[in-house]
Design a protein around this motif. Structure first.
Motif, mmCIF file in Angstrom:
data_model
loop_
_atom_site.group_PDB
_atom_site.id
_atom_site.type_symbol
_atom_site.label_atom_id
_atom_site.label_comp_id
_atom_site.label_asym_id
_atom_site.label_seq_id
_atom_site.Cartn_x
_atom_site.Cartn_y
_atom_site.Cartn_z
ATOM 1 N N LEU A 1 -1.804 -13.207 -3.566
ATOM 2 C CA LEU A 1 -2.619 -12.740 -4.687
ATOM 3 C C LEU A 1 -4.072 -12.514 -4.262
ATOM 4 O O LEU A 1 -4.696 -11.527 -4.659
ATOM 5 C CB LEU A 1 -2.550 -13.722 -5.852
ATOM 6 N N ILE A 2 -4.596 -13.405 -3.452
ATOM 7 C CA ILE A 2 -5.968 -13.225 -2.967
ATOM 8 C C ILE A 2 -6.052 -11.964 -2.098
ATOM 9 O O ILE A 2 -6.994 -11.185 -2.226
ATOM 10 C CB ILE A 2 -6.443 -14.472 -2.192
ATOM 11 N N LEU A 3 -5.077 -11.753 -1.242
ATOM 12 C CA LEU A 3 -5.037 -10.535 -0.426
ATOM 13 C C LEU A 3 -5.008 -9.293 -1.320
ATOM 14 O O LEU A 3 -5.739 -8.322 -1.080
ATOM 15 C CB LEU A 3 -3.820 -10.555 0.499
ATOM 16 N N LEU A 4 -4.216 -9.357 -2.364
ATOM 17 C CA LEU A 4 -4.105 -8.226 -3.285
ATOM 18 C C LEU A 4 -5.426 -7.950 -4.005
ATOM 19 O O LEU A 4 -5.882 -6.812 -4.080
ATOM 20 C CB LEU A 4 -3.001 -8.505 -4.308
ATOM 21 N N VAL A 5 -6.063 -8.998 -4.499
ATOM 22 C CA VAL A 5 -7.275 -8.821 -5.303
ATOM 23 C C VAL A 5 -8.512 -8.582 -4.442
ATOM 24 O O VAL A 5 -9.332 -7.719 -4.752
ATOM 25 C CB VAL A 5 -7.481 -10.041 -6.230
ATOM 26 N N VAL A 6 -8.643 -9.330 -3.353
ATOM 27 C CA VAL A 6 -9.869 -9.254 -2.543
ATOM 28 C C VAL A 6 -9.849 -8.065 -1.582
ATOM 29 O O VAL A 6 -10.891 -7.469 -1.321
ATOM 30 C CB VAL A 6 -10.087 -10.581 -1.785
ATOM 31 N N LEU B 1 -10.014 -1.653 -1.874
ATOM 32 C CA LEU B 1 -9.593 -0.479 -1.104
ATOM 33 C C LEU B 1 -9.065 0.620 -2.019
ATOM 34 O O LEU B 1 -9.361 1.801 -1.830
ATOM 35 C CB LEU B 1 -8.526 -0.860 -0.082
ATOM 36 N N LYS B 2 -8.281 0.227 -3.005
ATOM 37 C CA LYS B 2 -7.697 1.230 -3.902
ATOM 38 C C LYS B 2 -8.752 1.893 -4.771
ATOM 39 O O LYS B 2 -8.779 3.122 -4.896
ATOM 40 C CB LYS B 2 -6.629 0.579 -4.783
ATOM 41 N N TYR B 3 -9.599 1.101 -5.400
ATOM 42 C CA TYR B 3 -10.539 1.667 -6.374
ATOM 43 C C TYR B 3 -11.883 2.053 -5.774
ATOM 44 O O TYR B 3 -12.599 2.856 -6.360
ATOM 45 C CB TYR B 3 -10.718 0.697 -7.537
ATOM 46 N N GLY B 4 -12.235 1.496 -4.619
ATOM 47 C CA GLY B 4 -13.509 1.836 -3.993
ATOM 48 C C GLY B 4 -13.387 2.940 -2.961
ATOM 49 O O GLY B 4 -14.277 3.776 -2.813
ATOM 50 N N TRP B 5 -12.282 2.953 -2.219
ATOM 51 C CA TRP B 5 -12.114 3.915 -1.136
ATOM 52 C C TRP B 5 -10.873 4.782 -1.289
ATOM 53 O O TRP B 5 -10.499 5.489 -0.361
ATOM 54 C CB TRP B 5 -12.076 3.187 0.210
ATOM 55 N N VAL C 1 -2.509 -1.008 0.495
ATOM 56 C CA VAL C 1 -2.372 -2.465 0.404
ATOM 57 C C VAL C 1 -1.802 -2.850 -0.955
ATOM 58 O O VAL C 1 -0.889 -3.679 -1.046
ATOM 59 C CB VAL C 1 -3.720 -3.175 0.667
ATOM 60 N N VAL C 2 -2.297 -2.224 -2.013
ATOM 61 C CA VAL C 2 -1.795 -2.520 -3.361
ATOM 62 C C VAL C 2 -0.328 -2.110 -3.477
ATOM 63 O O VAL C 2 0.482 -2.823 -4.072
ATOM 64 C CB VAL C 2 -2.652 -1.813 -4.435
ATOM 65 N N GLU C 3 0.019 -0.975 -2.891
ATOM 66 C CA GLU C 3 1.397 -0.495 -2.962
ATOM 67 C C GLU C 3 2.372 -1.379 -2.199
ATOM 68 O O GLU C 3 3.556 -1.421 -2.518
ATOM 69 C CB GLU C 3 1.478 0.946 -2.453
ATOM 70 N N THR C 4 1.906 -2.065 -1.181
ATOM 71 C CA THR C 4 2.798 -2.939 -0.412
ATOM 72 C C THR C 4 2.730 -4.382 -0.885
ATOM 73 O O THR C 4 3.762 -5.017 -1.084
ATOM 74 C CB THR C 4 2.444 -2.924 1.090
ATOM 75 N N VAL C 5 1.534 -4.878 -1.063
ATOM 76 C CA VAL C 5 1.365 -6.286 -1.414
ATOM 77 C C VAL C 5 1.675 -6.538 -2.891
ATOM 78 O O VAL C 5 2.184 -7.599 -3.245
ATOM 79 C CB VAL C 5 -0.061 -6.766 -1.049
ATOM 80 N N GLY C 6 1.401 -5.562 -3.746
ATOM 81 C CA GLY C 6 1.649 -5.719 -5.176
ATOM 82 C C GLY C 6 3.101 -6.062 -5.500
ATOM 83 O O GLY C 6 3.375 -7.068 -6.159
ATOM 84 N N PRO C 7 4.054 -5.247 -5.048
ATOM 85 C CA PRO C 7 5.455 -5.584 -5.302
ATOM 86 C C PRO C 7 5.884 -6.901 -4.637
ATOM 87 O O PRO C 7 6.678 -7.660 -5.199
ATOM 88 C CB PRO C 7 6.227 -4.411 -4.706
#
Length: 111
Positions: free
Chosen positions: A19-24, A29-33, A38-44
C-alpha cells in the motif's frame, strides 16, 4: 492461536508495504508524470493481498473472541498507509496478553 497470529502479522506487513508503494510511488507517478504502470501493477496486487489480509484478520480476531467493532477496525487497517503496521503491533500485544491471562497459574504450596 499462534499460527493465526503469525499469518496475520505476515500479511499485515506485506499489505502495508504494498500500500505504501502504491500511494507513495504509484500515485505520484500516475497523476504527476502520467506514468500509470506502478498503479496498474501494484493496485491489483494490493487488492488481492488485501482480501487475504481480511481473511487473516477475521481469523485471528474471531479466535481471540473480539467484538465485531474491533474486528472491523483491524480489517480496515489495511486500507490506510502505515496503519496496518500499527494495527499489527496492537493486535500482537493484545493477543499475547490474552494468551498469558488464559494460561493456568502455577499452584503454590502454603506452608
Amino acid at each position: 492461536m499462534g499460527a493465526a497470529l503469525t499469518r496475520y502479522r505476515v500479511i499485515a506487513y506485506v499489505v502495508g508495504v504494498v500500500l505504501i508503494l502504491l500511494v507513495v510511488v504509484g500515485m505520484p507517478l500516475k497523476y504527476g508524470w502520467d506514468e500509470p504502470v506502478v498503479v496498474e501493477t501494484v493496485g491489483p496486487a494490493h487488492g488481492f493481498l488485501y482480501m487475504i489480509y481480511l481473511v487473516a484478520a477475521f481469523d485471528v480476531t474471531r479466535r481471540a473472541k473480539w467484538p465485531l467493532g474491533q474486528m472491523l477496525l483491524v480489517m480496515l487497517a489495511g486500507t490506510v498507509p502505515f496503519v496496518s503496521f500499527y494495527a499489527e503491533r496492537v493486535v500482537r500485544r493484545r493477543i499475547n496478553a490474552q494468551v498469558r491471562e488464559e494460561q493456568p497459574q502455577p499452584q503454590t504450596v502454603a506452608g
